[in-house]
Scaffold this motif. Structure first.
Motif, PDB file in Angstrom:
ATOM      1  N   LEU A  24       4.222  -7.520   4.349  1.00  0.00           N
ATOM      2  CA  LEU A  24       3.550  -7.002   3.168  1.00  0.00           C
ATOM      3  C   LEU A  24       2.571  -8.039   2.632  1.00  0.00           C
ATOM      4  CD1 LEU A  24       3.177  -4.866   1.024  1.00  0.00           C
ATOM      5  CD2 LEU A  24       5.246  -5.728  -0.099  1.00  0.00           C
ATOM      6  N   LEU A  25       2.938  -9.310   2.711  1.00  0.00           N
ATOM      7  CA  LEU A  25       2.041 -10.369   2.245  1.00  0.00           C
ATOM      8  C   LEU A  25       0.740 -10.379   3.044  1.00  0.00           C
ATOM      9  CD1 LEU A  25       4.566 -13.262   1.603  1.00  0.00           C
ATOM     10  CD2 LEU A  25       3.695 -11.555  -0.002  1.00  0.00           C
ATOM     11  N   SER A  26       0.824 -10.124   4.345  1.00  0.00           N
ATOM     12  CA  SER A  26      -0.383 -10.057   5.169  1.00  0.00           C
ATOM     13  C   SER A  26      -1.282  -8.908   4.728  1.00  0.00           C
ATOM     14  CB  SER A  26      -0.026  -9.882   6.646  1.00  0.00           C
ATOM     15  OG  SER A  26       0.635 -11.026   7.135  1.00  0.00           O
ATOM     16  N   ALA A  27      -0.685  -7.777   4.388  1.00  0.00           N
ATOM     17  CA  ALA A  27      -1.468  -6.635   3.917  1.00  0.00           C
ATOM     18  C   ALA A  27      -2.176  -6.961   2.610  1.00  0.00           C
ATOM     19  CB  ALA A  27      -0.565  -5.413   3.753  1.00  0.00           C
ATOM     20  N   ILE A  28      -1.508  -7.693   1.724  1.00  0.00           N
ATOM     21  CA  ILE A  28      -2.126  -8.093   0.459  1.00  0.00           C
ATOM     22  C   ILE A  28      -3.311  -9.009   0.721  1.00  0.00           C
ATOM     23  CG2 ILE A  28      -1.773  -9.413  -1.668  1.00  0.00           C
ATOM     24  CD1 ILE A  28       1.181  -8.404  -1.546  1.00  0.00           C
ATOM     25  N   VAL A  29      -3.108 -10.007   1.564  1.00  0.00           N
ATOM     26  CA  VAL A  29      -4.185 -10.952   1.879  1.00  0.00           C
ATOM     27  C   VAL A  29      -5.367 -10.217   2.503  1.00  0.00           C
ATOM     28  CG1 VAL A  29      -4.817 -12.913   3.335  1.00  0.00           C
ATOM     29  CG2 VAL A  29      -2.701 -12.971   2.012  1.00  0.00           C
ATOM     30  N   GLU A  30      -5.105  -9.289   3.421  1.00  0.00           N
ATOM     31  CA  GLU A  30      -6.169  -8.529   4.070  1.00  0.00           C
ATOM     32  C   GLU A  30      -6.963  -7.702   3.056  1.00  0.00           C
ATOM     33  OE1 GLU A  30      -8.612  -7.000   7.084  1.00  0.00           O
ATOM     34  OE2 GLU A  30      -7.267  -8.718   7.087  1.00  0.00           O
ATOM     35  N   ALA A  31      -6.285  -7.043   2.149  1.00  0.00           N
ATOM     36  CA  ALA A  31      -6.969  -6.229   1.139  1.00  0.00           C
ATOM     37  C   ALA A  31      -7.842  -7.094   0.236  1.00  0.00           C
ATOM     38  CB  ALA A  31      -5.951  -5.449   0.309  1.00  0.00           C
ATOM     39  N   VAL A  32      -7.310  -8.219  -0.204  1.00  0.00           N
ATOM     40  CA  VAL A  32      -8.074  -9.105  -1.088  1.00  0.00           C
ATOM     41  C   VAL A  32      -9.260  -9.713  -0.331  1.00  0.00           C
ATOM     42  CG1 VAL A  32      -7.988 -11.255  -2.428  1.00  0.00           C
ATOM     43  CG2 VAL A  32      -6.153  -9.550  -2.639  1.00  0.00           C
ATOM     44  N   PHE A  76      -4.861 -11.863  -8.175  1.00  0.00           N
ATOM     45  CA  PHE A  76      -4.942 -12.838  -7.095  1.00  0.00           C
ATOM     46  C   PHE A  76      -6.388 -12.918  -6.646  1.00  0.00           C
ATOM     47  CE2 PHE A  76      -4.580 -13.685  -2.392  1.00  0.00           C
ATOM     48  CZ  PHE A  76      -4.241 -15.024  -2.520  1.00  0.00           C
ATOM     49  N   GLU A  77      -6.942 -14.142  -6.631  1.00  0.00           N
ATOM     50  CA  GLU A  77      -8.312 -14.372  -6.154  1.00  0.00           C
ATOM     51  C   GLU A  77      -9.324 -13.435  -6.814  1.00  0.00           C
ATOM     52  OE1 GLU A  77      -9.603 -16.683  -4.192  1.00  0.00           O
ATOM     53  OE2 GLU A  77      -7.749 -17.623  -3.575  1.00  0.00           O
ATOM     54  N   SER A  78      -9.306 -13.359  -8.111  1.00  0.00           N
ATOM     55  CA  SER A  78     -10.228 -12.553  -8.920  1.00  0.00           C
ATOM     56  C   SER A  78     -10.067 -11.055  -8.709  1.00  0.00           C
ATOM     57  CB  SER A  78     -11.691 -12.971  -8.698  1.00  0.00           C
ATOM     58  OG  SER A  78     -12.185 -12.492  -7.457  1.00  0.00           O
ATOM     59  N   CYS A  79      -8.992 -10.625  -8.096  1.00  0.00           N
ATOM     60  CA  CYS A  79      -8.732  -9.193  -7.896  1.00  0.00           C
ATOM     61  C   CYS A  79      -7.465  -8.781  -8.631  1.00  0.00           C
ATOM     62  CB  CYS A  79      -8.530  -8.880  -6.411  1.00  0.00           C
ATOM     63  SG  CYS A  79     -10.014  -9.020  -5.420  1.00  0.00           S
ATOM     64  N   GLU A  80      -7.457  -7.545  -9.094  1.00  0.00           N
ATOM     65  CA  GLU A  80      -6.221  -6.940  -9.557  1.00  0.00           C
ATOM     66  C   GLU A  80      -5.621  -6.248  -8.344  1.00  0.00           C
ATOM     67  OE1 GLU A  80      -5.639  -3.066 -11.906  1.00  0.00           O
ATOM     68  OE2 GLU A  80      -5.621  -4.679 -13.398  1.00  0.00           O
ATOM     69  N   VAL A  81      -4.427  -6.649  -7.970  1.00  0.00           N
ATOM     70  CA  VAL A  81      -3.768  -6.120  -6.774  1.00  0.00           C
ATOM     71  C   VAL A  81      -2.615  -5.225  -7.222  1.00  0.00           C
ATOM     72  CG1 VAL A  81      -2.525  -6.704  -4.656  1.00  0.00           C
ATOM     73  CG2 VAL A  81      -4.359  -8.208  -5.482  1.00  0.00           C
ATOM     74  N   THR A  82      -2.530  -4.029  -6.648  1.00  0.00           N
ATOM     75  CA  THR A  82      -1.434  -3.114  -6.908  1.00  0.00           C
ATOM     76  C   THR A  82      -0.731  -2.839  -5.591  1.00  0.00           C
ATOM     77  OG1 THR A  82      -2.676  -2.075  -8.702  1.00  0.00           O
ATOM     78  CG2 THR A  82      -0.770  -0.868  -7.847  1.00  0.00           C
ATOM     79  N   VAL A  83       0.584  -3.031  -5.583  1.00  0.00           N
ATOM     80  CA  VAL A  83       1.413  -2.773  -4.400  1.00  0.00           C
ATOM     81  C   VAL A  83       2.403  -1.682  -4.790  1.00  0.00           C
ATOM     82  CG1 VAL A  83       3.027  -3.773  -2.741  1.00  0.00           C
ATOM     83  CG2 VAL A  83       1.197  -5.184  -3.696  1.00  0.00           C
ATOM     84  N   THR A  84       2.483  -0.630  -3.981  1.00  0.00           N
ATOM     85  CA  THR A  84       3.405   0.462  -4.273  1.00  0.00           C
ATOM     86  C   THR A  84       4.432   0.614  -3.159  1.00  0.00           C
ATOM     87  OG1 THR A  84       1.947   2.091  -3.260  1.00  0.00           O
ATOM     88  CG2 THR A  84       1.685   1.717  -5.631  1.00  0.00           C
ATOM     89  N   GLY A  85       5.523   1.238  -3.488  1.00  0.00           N
ATOM     90  CA  GLY A  85       6.628   1.406  -2.550  1.00  0.00           C
ATOM     91  C   GLY A  85       6.280   2.244  -1.341  1.00  0.00           C
ATOM     92  N   ASP A  86       5.220   3.044  -1.394  1.00  0.00           N
ATOM     93  CA  ASP A  86       4.849   3.860  -0.241  1.00  0.00           C
ATOM     94  C   ASP A  86       3.974   3.098   0.757  1.00  0.00           C
ATOM     95  OD1 ASP A  86       2.407   3.747  -1.537  1.00  0.00           O
ATOM     96  OD2 ASP A  86       2.169   5.912  -1.710  1.00  0.00           O
ATOM     97  N   GLY A  87       3.792   1.782   0.535  1.00  0.00           N
ATOM     98  CA  GLY A  87       3.042   0.961   1.468  1.00  0.00           C
ATOM     99  C   GLY A  87       1.598   0.731   1.110  1.00  0.00           C
ATOM    100  N   ARG A  88       1.140   1.290   0.014  1.00  0.00           N
ATOM    101  CA  ARG A  88      -0.248   1.097  -0.389  1.00  0.00           C
ATOM    102  C   ARG A  88      -0.446  -0.256  -1.054  1.00  0.00           C
ATOM    103  NH1 ARG A  88      -1.775   6.226  -3.703  1.00  0.00           N
ATOM    104  NH2 ARG A  88       0.264   5.557  -4.350  1.00  0.00           N
ATOM    105  N   VAL A  89      -1.516  -0.922  -0.681  1.00  0.00           N
ATOM    106  CA  VAL A  89      -1.934  -2.181  -1.308  1.00  0.00           C
ATOM    107  C   VAL A  89      -3.393  -1.991  -1.687  1.00  0.00           C
ATOM    108  CG1 VAL A  89      -2.315  -4.645  -1.007  1.00  0.00           C
ATOM    109  CG2 VAL A  89      -0.363  -3.551   0.100  1.00  0.00           C
ATOM    110  N   THR A  90      -3.689  -2.055  -2.991  1.00  0.00           N
ATOM    111  CA  THR A  90      -5.054  -1.874  -3.458  1.00  0.00           C
ATOM    112  C   THR A  90      -5.508  -3.129  -4.161  1.00  0.00           C
ATOM    113  OG1 THR A  90      -4.698   0.497  -3.746  1.00  0.00           O
ATOM    114  CG2 THR A  90      -6.585  -0.466  -4.909  1.00  0.00           C
TER     115      THR A  90
END
Length: 93
Positions: A24-32, A76-90
């Motif tokens: 999940l951390l990789s998905a967050i980094v990729e999105a940001v 994180f890194e000037s972004c608002e990050v939202t992580v949801t239980g269905d796997g979405r990372v925005t």
């Protein structure tokens, strides 16, 4: 695995989905990284911004119902990050 969802990429945000092949951390980094136009290796370490174990607990399926209702929002890194239980990372700048 994570992937940028072209249907959910616009000038205001980037959305990826985490399906278990990658962390999940990789998905967050990729999105940001996609949202900021930076290489993922140029970003500050994510573990400096949040507790990874706590993140996993918040978005993990409920033990009794199996529902995926968890949601966490952080900066994180000037972004608002939202992580949801269905796997979405925005990531939204």
């Amino acid at each position: 695995m994570y992937r940028t969802d072209p249907a959910n990429t616009d000038s205001d945000s980037t959305t990826t989905r985490h399906d278990g092949d990658r962390t999940l951390l990789s998905a967050i980094v990729e999105a940001v990284a996609a949202e900021t136009g930076r290489d993922p290796l140029e970003l500050d370490p994510l573990y400096d911004a949040l507790d990874a174990a706590a993140l996993e607990r918040v978005v993990a399926p409920d033990r009794d119902t199996g529902s995926l209702a968890g949601r966490l929002r952080f900066r994180f890194e000037s972004c608002e990050v939202t992580v949801t239980g269905d796997g979405r990372v925005t990531a939204r700048s």
